[in-house]
Motif scaffolding. Structure first.
Motif, PDB file in Angstrom:
ATOM      1  N   ILE B 232       0.849  -1.203   0.000  1.00  0.00           N
ATOM      2  CA  ILE B 232       0.000   0.000   0.000  1.00  0.00           C
ATOM      3  C   ILE B 232       0.880   1.247   0.000  1.00  0.00           C
ATOM      4  O   ILE B 232       0.646   2.191  -0.753  1.00  0.00           O
ATOM      5  N   ILE B 233       1.944   1.223   0.823  1.00  0.00           N
ATOM      6  CA  ILE B 233       2.825   2.386   0.887  1.00  0.00           C
ATOM      7  C   ILE B 233       3.473   2.637  -0.480  1.00  0.00           C
ATOM      8  O   ILE B 233       3.511   3.764  -0.967  1.00  0.00           O
ATOM      9  N   ASN B 234       3.975   1.574  -1.096  1.00  0.00           N
ATOM     10  CA  ASN B 234       4.597   1.739  -2.413  1.00  0.00           C
ATOM     11  C   ASN B 234       3.567   2.087  -3.483  1.00  0.00           C
ATOM     12  O   ASN B 234       3.829   2.918  -4.352  1.00  0.00           O
ATOM     13  N   GLY B 235       2.422   1.428  -3.409  1.00  0.00           N
ATOM     14  CA  GLY B 235       1.377   1.685  -4.388  1.00  0.00           C
ATOM     15  C   GLY B 235       0.906   3.130  -4.344  1.00  0.00           C
ATOM     16  O   GLY B 235       0.613   3.735  -5.373  1.00  0.00           O
ATOM     17  N   ALA B 236       0.860   3.701  -3.154  1.00  0.00           N
ATOM     18  CA  ALA B 236       0.413   5.075  -3.010  1.00  0.00           C
ATOM     19  C   ALA B 236       1.393   6.046  -3.674  1.00  0.00           C
ATOM     20  O   ALA B 236       1.049   7.185  -3.966  1.00  0.00           O
ATOM     21  N   GLN B 237       2.624   5.569  -3.909  1.00  0.00           N
ATOM     22  CA  GLN B 237       3.642   6.456  -4.487  1.00  0.00           C
ATOM     23  C   GLN B 237       3.959   6.111  -5.941  1.00  0.00           C
ATOM     24  O   GLN B 237       4.992   6.492  -6.463  1.00  0.00           O
ATOM     25  N   MET B 238       3.081   5.369  -6.587  1.00  0.00           N
ATOM     26  CA  MET B 238       3.310   4.957  -7.966  1.00  0.00           C
ATOM     27  C   MET B 238       3.517   6.173  -8.866  1.00  0.00           C
ATOM     28  O   MET B 238       2.718   7.104  -8.866  1.00  0.00           O
TER      29      MET B 238
END
Lengths: 280, 305
Positions: B232-238
Motif C-alpha cells: 500500500i505504501i509503495n502503491g500510493a507512491q506509484m
C-alpha cells in the motif's frame, strides 16, 4: 492409487505450473532481447517472429550515438557509488553507536530518525527542490548525492538489529584495553557485520541505480541525465519513429548491470531479503 | 541502598561514560543532521507551504485552507486518488498468486533455486526499463500481449490508449514485477513452520484444506500483513510507470496517480503551494497506514533494550 504415487503426480503438476509461471516471468524480457536484435521488418511482422533469422546487432552500436547513453551510465555510477560508499560508512557508524554505546536519550533519537520511514519522498520533494534551487544545485548531480550520504535509516535499523545480538563482552574487552571507539568500530565491529553491510550495500546500490523520481525532478541537460532518464527519453523520442529495436537495446543496457549483480550475488541477496524483509 | 549504589557508581562511570557518550554523539551526528535538514525541515515546510499560494519563486501568501478546499472540488485530483487506490486491487491478486507459488516451491521439487531466481529477476530490474518494455508489450497491433492473445483467438484491445483497459494493464504489470518479492517472503515464512504441526494434524486426520486454514494461513499471517502494508505504501507512491507509459496521464486522465499529479502541478505548472497540499494529504494517508503496521504487527516490533 497409493498415497506416494498421488503425491508424485501432484508434484509433477506443481512443477509444470511453476514452469509455466517461469515462462510468463521471463518471456517479456526474452522478447525485449529478441526485439533488440530484429530487423525493422521483423518487428512488425504478423504472425510474430519470435527468433529472427538473422541476428542484427547493429542497434547495440547505434545506441551510443543516438543519445547520451554513456554519460547516463557514468552519472548513474557516480551517484550510486558515492551514495552507497559514503552512506554505508555513516550508517554503520551510527548503527554501532545506537546498538552498543551509552548515550543519554539515544533510543529517543533513534525513534525520531525512524519516523523518517513514515514520511514518503513525494511529501518532501517540493521543499527539498526549492532548497537546492536556492543554492543553484538544480541540474547537477549533487541533490541526488548529498541527502542520502548522511545515512540511510533503513540500513541503520538493520545493522543495529544485527549488532544487538553481538555479545557486549567483545566490546568491553577492547574498551578496557583503551582502544578508541572509532578503533573498536573499524577493528571489531566492521569485520563482524561485514556480511550485513555488504547485503544492504547491494540492495541500496540497486535502489539508487533504478531511481527515477528524484532524477527527473532535478536533471535537465542531456549530459546530466541518469541512465534511467536516458532510456525514458529514448522511449519518447524513438517510439515516434517506431525504432523499437533501438529502444529495447538501450533498455537492455540499462537493465544489464543490475541483472549481473543479482545473478552473481543472488544467494546473498535472496537470503538478506528473506530475513530483513520480514523484520522491516 | 540506592544512594549508596549511586555514590559508588558515579565517579567510576563518569570518566569512561563521558568519553563514550561523546563518541556516540559524534557517530550518530551525520544521520541526525541529515534528518533535520532533509526530512524534518522539508516536512514542516511542506505543511506551511500547503497553506500558501507559493509558486516556487515569489512570495508565499497565506491563503488559509483554500488549497485543501480546492482539492475537494478538483476532478483531476479526485480522479488520480481514485486511480491510485483502484490500482491497489493488484495487491490481493499478487499476494494470492505468490502464496500459491511459494507453497508449490515449498514441496520437494527440483530446481527451487532456479525458480526463485527467475521469479525474482523482474524485481531487481529497473522500473524505467520495465515500463519501456511493457509499453511496447501493450502495443495494440504488434505488442507481445496481443500477439499472445491472438494465439488463443482473442482480439486484444489497444491497452494503454483505452480508458477501461489502461488500469488493468498497469495492474498486471505491477503484479508481474512484484510477484518474486512476495513469493520469496512467503517461502521464507513457510520454511519456518515446524514440520511437527503438519504431522500432528495428519494424526488427527485433517485434510489438506483444513491444514491450510488452521496451520499455513495463521503462520504466514505476519508476512501477509507486512506485504499488504508495504504494498500500500509503495502503491500510493506509484509514479515511474505512469510517467513513462502514459506521459499525459492516460486517456481521460484514467491512469494518472496522485504522485504523478503532484509532480505535474509542482514542476510543470509551478503551483507549489497547491501541490504541497496534495503531498500533505498523501503523506497523511501513508502515515496512517504505517501507524497501523507498527501498532498491529508484532513481528515488525523491535526491542528498545
Amino acid at each position: 492409487m497409493t498415497e506416494a504415487k498421488k503425491n508424485k503426480l501432484f508434484n509433477i503438476l506443481i512443477f509444470t505450473i511453476l514452469c509455466i509461471g517461469a515462462v510468463v516471468m521471463i518471456a517479456p524480457l526474452l522478447w525485449m532481447l529478441s526485439t533488440s536484435v530484429k530487423e525493422k521488418s521483423d518487428v512488425f511482422a504478423l504472425p510474430p517472429v519470435w527468433i529472427p533469422e538473422v541476428f542484427d546487432f547493429s542497434k547495440y552500436k547505434e545506441i551510443w550515438e543516438a543519445g547520451p547513453l554513456l554519460s547516463g551510465i557514468k552519472n548513474s555510477l557516480i551517484i550510486s557509488l558515492s551514495v552507497t560508499i559514503v552512506g554505508s560508512f555513516t550508517s554503520s557508524l551510527a548503527a554501532f553507536a545506537f546498538a552498543k554505546l551509552r548515550l543519554k536519550n539515544k533510543n529517543m533519537i533513534f525513534l525520531l530518525l525512524l519516523s523518517a520511514m513514515m514520511i514518503p519522498y513525494p511529501s518532501l520533494m517540493i521543499p527539498q527542490f526549492s532548497m537546492f534551487a536556492s543554492i543553484g544545485w538544480v541540474d547537477t548531480l549533487l541533490p541526488l548525492i548529498i541527502p542520502p550520504i548522511f545515512g540511510n535509516i533503513v540500513m541503520v535499523f538493520f545493522l543495529r538489529q544485527y549488532l544487538i545480538n553481538v555479545p557486549n563482552a567483545v566490546i568491553e574487552a577492547a574498551k578496557i584495553d583503551g582502544t578508541s571507539f572509532f578503533g573498536i568500530f573499524i577493528r571489531i565491529i566492521v569485520p563482524l557485520i561485514k556480511p550485513a553491510i555488504a547485503a544492504q550495500f547491494i540492495l541500496w546500490f540497486m535502489a539508487v541505480w533504478n531511481d527515477y523520481l528524484a532524477p527527473i525532478i532535478y536533471l535537465n541537460s542531456p549530459d546530466k541525465l541518469t541512465i534511467q532518464l536516458v532510456i525514458a527519453n529514448f522511449n519518447a523520442t524513438y517510439a515516434i519513429q517506431t525504432d523499437y529495436p533501438l529502444i529495447m537495446a538501450a533498455s537492455i543496457i540499462a537493465l544489464l548491470p543490475m541483472l549481473v549483480i543479482f545473478l552473481v550475488f543472488q544467494k546473498q541477496i535472496i537470503e538478506s531479503i528473506a530475513i530483513s524483509g520480514v523484520k522491516g | 541502598m540506592a544512594t549508596k549504589l549511586a555514590a559508588t557508581d558515579k565517579p567510576r562511570k563518569s570518566k569512561l561514560y563521558k568519553k563514550e557518550s561523546r563518541a556516540a554523539m559524534l557517530f550518530i551526528l551525520s544521520p541526525l543532521v541529515g534528518y533535520l535538514i532533509f526530512v524534518l525541515y522539508p516536512f514542516f515546510f511542506s505543511i506551511y507551504a500547503s497553506f500558501t499560494n507559493w509558486n516556487g519563486l515569489g512570495t508565499m501568501n497565506f491563503v488559509g485552507l483554500s488549497n485543501y478546499t480546492k482539492l475537494l472540488t478538483d476532478d483531476y485530483f479526485m480522479k488520480s486518488l481514485f486511480n491510485t487506490f483502484f490500482m491497489m486491487l493488484g495487491i490481493p491478486i499478487g499476494l494470492l498468486l505468490s502464496l500459491l507459488l511459494a507453497m508449490g516451491l515449498n514441496r520437494k521439487i527440483p530446481g527451487t533455486t532456479a525458480f526463485r531466481v527467475i521469479y525474482y529477476i523482474p524485481v531487481v530490474s529497473s522500473l524505467a526499463a520495465i515500463s519501456v518494455l511493457w509499453q511496447w508489450a501493450y502495443n495494440g497491433d504488434y505488442g507481445l500481449v496481443n500477439q499472445f492473445l491472438d494465439l488463443i483467438g482473442i482480439d486484444g484491445p489497444n491497452w494503454l490508449q483505452n480508458k477501461d483497459t489502461v488500469k488493468p494493464a498497469l495492474i498486471i504489470m505491477t503484479v508481474w514485477k512484484g510477484l518474486g518479492y512476495s513469493m520469496l517472503l512467503y517461502l521464507a515464512a513457510l520454511q519456518s513452520v515446524p514440520k511437527m504441526y503438519y504431522e500432528s494434524a495428519d494424526l488427527d486426520g485433517a485434510n489438506k484444506f483444513k491444514k491450510f486454514i488452521h496451520i499455513t494461513w495463521p503462520m504466514v499471517k505476519p508476512v501477509t500483513f507486512f506485504l499488504v502494508i508495504t504494498n500500500i505504501i509503495n502503491g500510493a507512491q506509484m509514479f515511474t510507470e505512469i510517467n513513462i507509459m502514459t506521459p499525459t496521464g492516460g486517456p481521460e486522465f484514467s491512469s494518472a496517480t496522485v504522485v504523478f499529479y503532484i509532480w505535474r502541478k509542482a514542476f510543470d505548472n509551478l503551483q507549489m503551494g497547491y501541490a504541497s497540499a496534495m503531498s500533505v494529504v498523501l503523506g497523511a494517508i501513508i502515515f496512517i497506514v504505517t501507524l497501523i503496521q507498527f501498532k498491529l504487527n508484532d513481528r515488525s516490533s523491535f526491542e528498545i533494550d
